[in-house]
Design a protein around this motif. Sequence first.
Motif, PDB file in Angstrom:
ATOM      1  N   PHE A  21       0.833  -1.205   0.000  1.00 16.76           N
ATOM      2  CA  PHE A  21       0.000   0.000   0.000  1.00 16.76           C
ATOM      3  C   PHE A  21       0.874   1.263   0.000  1.00 16.76           C
ATOM      4  N   VAL A  22       1.933   1.222   0.794  1.00 11.96           N
ATOM      5  CA  VAL A  22       2.870   2.349   0.818  1.00 11.96           C
ATOM      6  C   VAL A  22       3.535   2.514  -0.552  1.00 11.96           C
ATOM      7  N   TYR A  23       3.919   1.378  -1.141  1.00 17.90           N
ATOM      8  CA  TYR A  23       4.516   1.383  -2.485  1.00 17.90           C
ATOM      9  C   TYR A  23       3.549   1.984  -3.494  1.00 17.90           C
ATOM     10  N   LEU A  24       2.283   1.602  -3.388  1.00 18.61           N
ATOM     11  CA  LEU A  24       1.257   2.128  -4.288  1.00 18.61           C
ATOM     12  C   LEU A  24       1.133   3.635  -4.160  1.00 18.61           C
ATOM     13  N   LEU A  25       1.052   4.125  -2.949  1.00 16.43           N
ATOM     14  CA  LEU A  25       0.906   5.569  -2.736  1.00 16.43           C
ATOM     15  C   LEU A  25       2.112   6.330  -3.280  1.00 16.43           C
ATOM     16  N   ARG A  26       3.291   5.775  -3.021  1.00 20.02           N
ATOM     17  CA  ARG A  26       4.516   6.440  -3.473  1.00 20.02           C
ATOM     18  C   ARG A  26       4.547   6.582  -4.988  1.00 20.02           C
ATOM     19  N   TRP A  27       4.280   5.484  -5.683  1.00 21.17           N
ATOM     20  CA  TRP A  27       4.347   5.529  -7.135  1.00 21.17           C
ATOM     21  C   TRP A  27       3.121   6.160  -7.767  1.00 21.17           C
ATOM     22  N   LEU A  28       2.030   6.199  -7.022  1.00 23.34           N
ATOM     23  CA  LEU A  28       0.858   6.933  -7.514  1.00 23.34           C
ATOM     24  C   LEU A  28       1.191   8.411  -7.642  1.00 23.34           C
ATOM     25  N   VAL A  29       1.842   8.956  -6.630  1.00 24.37           N
ATOM     26  CA  VAL A  29       2.216  10.377  -6.648  1.00 24.37           C
ATOM     27  C   VAL A  29       3.253  10.646  -7.732  1.00 24.37           C
ATOM     28  N   SER A  31       4.029   8.849 -10.385  1.00 20.55           N
ATOM     29  CA  SER A  31       3.498   8.579 -11.722  1.00 20.55           C
ATOM     30  C   SER A  31       2.546   9.672 -12.178  1.00 20.55           C
ATOM     31  N   ALA A  32       1.744  10.176 -11.227  1.00 24.27           N
ATOM     32  CA  ALA A  32       0.810  11.246 -11.578  1.00 24.27           C
ATOM     33  C   ALA A  32       1.553  12.522 -11.968  1.00 24.27           C
ATOM     34  N   LEU A  33       2.568  12.868 -11.199  1.00 25.58           N
ATOM     35  CA  LEU A  33       3.338  14.078 -11.506  1.00 25.58           C
ATOM     36  C   LEU A  33       4.080  13.938 -12.830  1.00 25.58           C
ATOM     37  N   ILE A 154      13.148   2.742 -13.031  1.00 28.42           N
ATOM     38  CA  ILE A 154      11.693   2.788 -13.104  1.00 28.42           C
ATOM     39  C   ILE A 154      11.218   4.117 -13.665  1.00 28.42           C
ATOM     40  N   MET A 155      11.875   5.211 -13.314  1.00 27.27           N
ATOM     41  CA  MET A 155      11.484   6.523 -13.831  1.00 27.27           C
ATOM     42  C   MET A 155      11.711   6.606 -15.342  1.00 27.27           C
ATOM     43  N   VAL A 156      12.781   5.996 -15.831  1.00 25.22           N
ATOM     44  CA  VAL A 156      12.997   5.974 -17.280  1.00 25.22           C
ATOM     45  C   VAL A 156      11.898   5.154 -17.957  1.00 25.22           C
ATOM     46  N   ALA A 191       8.516  -2.718 -12.808  1.00 21.65           N
ATOM     47  CA  ALA A 191       7.972  -1.365 -13.000  1.00 21.65           C
ATOM     48  C   ALA A 191       6.550  -1.396 -13.534  1.00 21.65           C
ATOM     49  N   ILE A 192       5.847  -2.504 -13.349  1.00 25.07           N
ATOM     50  CA  ILE A 192       4.547  -2.663 -13.993  1.00 25.07           C
ATOM     51  C   ILE A 192       3.502  -1.658 -13.477  1.00 25.07           C
ATOM     52  N   LEU A 193       3.470  -1.425 -12.169  1.00 22.36           N
ATOM     53  CA  LEU A 193       2.498  -0.476 -11.626  1.00 22.36           C
ATOM     54  C   LEU A 193       2.809   0.957 -12.068  1.00 22.36           C
ATOM     55  N   PRO A 194       4.031   1.450 -11.884  1.00 25.40           N
ATOM     56  CA  PRO A 194       4.331   2.815 -12.346  1.00 25.40           C
ATOM     57  C   PRO A 194       4.124   2.993 -13.853  1.00 25.40           C
ATOM     58  N   ALA A 195       4.418   1.961 -14.624  1.00 28.77           N
ATOM     59  CA  ALA A 195       4.250   2.068 -16.078  1.00 28.77           C
ATOM     60  C   ALA A 195       2.779   2.265 -16.439  1.00 28.77           C
ATOM     61  N   PHE A 196       1.901   1.506 -15.830  1.00 29.84           N
ATOM     62  CA  PHE A 196       0.474   1.629 -16.131  1.00 29.84           C
ATOM     63  C   PHE A 196      -0.086   2.955 -15.609  1.00 29.84           C
ATOM     64  N   LEU A 197       0.293   3.316 -14.393  1.00 28.04           N
ATOM     65  CA  LEU A 197      -0.218   4.575 -13.832  1.00 28.04           C
ATOM     66  C   LEU A 197       0.220   5.778 -14.656  1.00 28.04           C
ATOM     67  N   SER A 198       1.496   5.831 -14.980  1.00 27.69           N
ATOM     68  CA  SER A 198       2.008   6.984 -15.725  1.00 27.69           C
ATOM     69  C   SER A 198       1.394   7.064 -17.117  1.00 27.69           C
ATOM     70  N   ALA A 199       1.162   5.905 -17.752  1.00 34.66           N
ATOM     71  CA  ALA A 199       0.549   5.898 -19.079  1.00 34.66           C
ATOM     72  C   ALA A 199      -0.850   6.507 -19.039  1.00 34.66           C
TER      73      ALA A 199
END
Length: 431
Positions: A21-29, A31-33, A154-156, A191-199
Amino acid sequence: MGKIKDNTKMLWNHTEQVPIFVYLLRWLVLSALAGAVIGSGSALLLVSLEWATRTREEHLWLIALLPLAGLVIGLMYHYWAGTASKGNNYLIEEIRSPNGIIPFRMAPLVYVGTVLTHLFGGSAGREGTGVQMGGALADRFSKYLHLPARDHQIMVTIGISAGFASVFGTPLAGAVFALEVVIIGRMRYDAILPAFLSAVFAHLACEAWGVNHTHYHIGTVPSISPELILWTLLVSMAFGVVSMLFSRSVGFWSRLGSKYIAYPPFRPLVGGVVIALAVWLLGTTKYIGLGVPTLVASFHEQQQLYDFALKLLFTTFTIGVGFKGGEVTPLFFIGATLGSALSAWVPMPMGLLAGMGFVAVFSGATNTPVACTLMGIELFGAEAGIYIGLACVTAYLFSGHTGIYSAQIIGSPKHQKYNQCIVCNTTESVW
């Protein structure tokens, strides 16, 4: 009571969902930015390319200045680009084995170079520009937030995913493309979660700026049958061979330019002369720029068999001599026009063949069959999914171990006889 508390504490300590859950919140922010910034950058790119295309078509004399534009692009990249000159390949290398920070100048250089290429009549796409802008922008977050090396990777990935998704309006394909493109035959899951969120966020940001993507309609989709499966495999073999021809042609023109023109900035200068003369001799601008009008028409108007070949020649030469832009939209053009032309002999609907070629040639050239299948479903609908999937996988196989991204390495060979890794010269997995 004490035993119950101890058991509860033990259960809480061993619950995976809390750190997830912490990982999700971190990458949600993050990825959104990153997605919002990259999506906005893609919106600027798309608007700029639309302006460049419209201006060129209204003032065709601008094509005569393509050699000068080529010289400007060549000088910019020769003196300012540094490692940014590697383009998409540099991003792939950074994901696989990070060595440092991606230079931010990659974003403005590729943006200016791409707009100049389209304004003055080069044949190129936009995917490479969107991805490189996305990678450079996402990497800024790594620098400013002092993220560790693993998060830098992951950011790349986020940059590639968000850039691709927002340029084409295909968030699912963009996310999977970023995960699939690094190593042939293997897909990254770290990087599957950040990739989908950022897309998704990049796609929403681009749409929020009022930028619309091109819509395609394949029309009738026949029921699947053994006969149509065989026809699908047959035409998809052709799509794969054309993908291989495209990839090898880019390298051919690049090597030829390097052999006969020692000073790099002069290569796009001379190339610009050749392209401008070719356009003048043909008397049409059909094969330069993005070629979207012809691409759209391929779904309902049968194209000539030579259309795909001329677009392939113009695009590979443009990219090979040093002009900037992506290869993907021209690959769409090549595949769709080839599929449209083949409808004269293949007993399948023209729109379906054009749609299959659209994504299959792209699949073979980039070695990303899963991402291309998802792109086909996002663009044309799930009804054509079986045909699209078979076309993408078959073209991927028949393109051989080639591709437009030289930084890709082979994680899983496409057939058993090809059991050596080209890069590491071993039969062991490179993943």
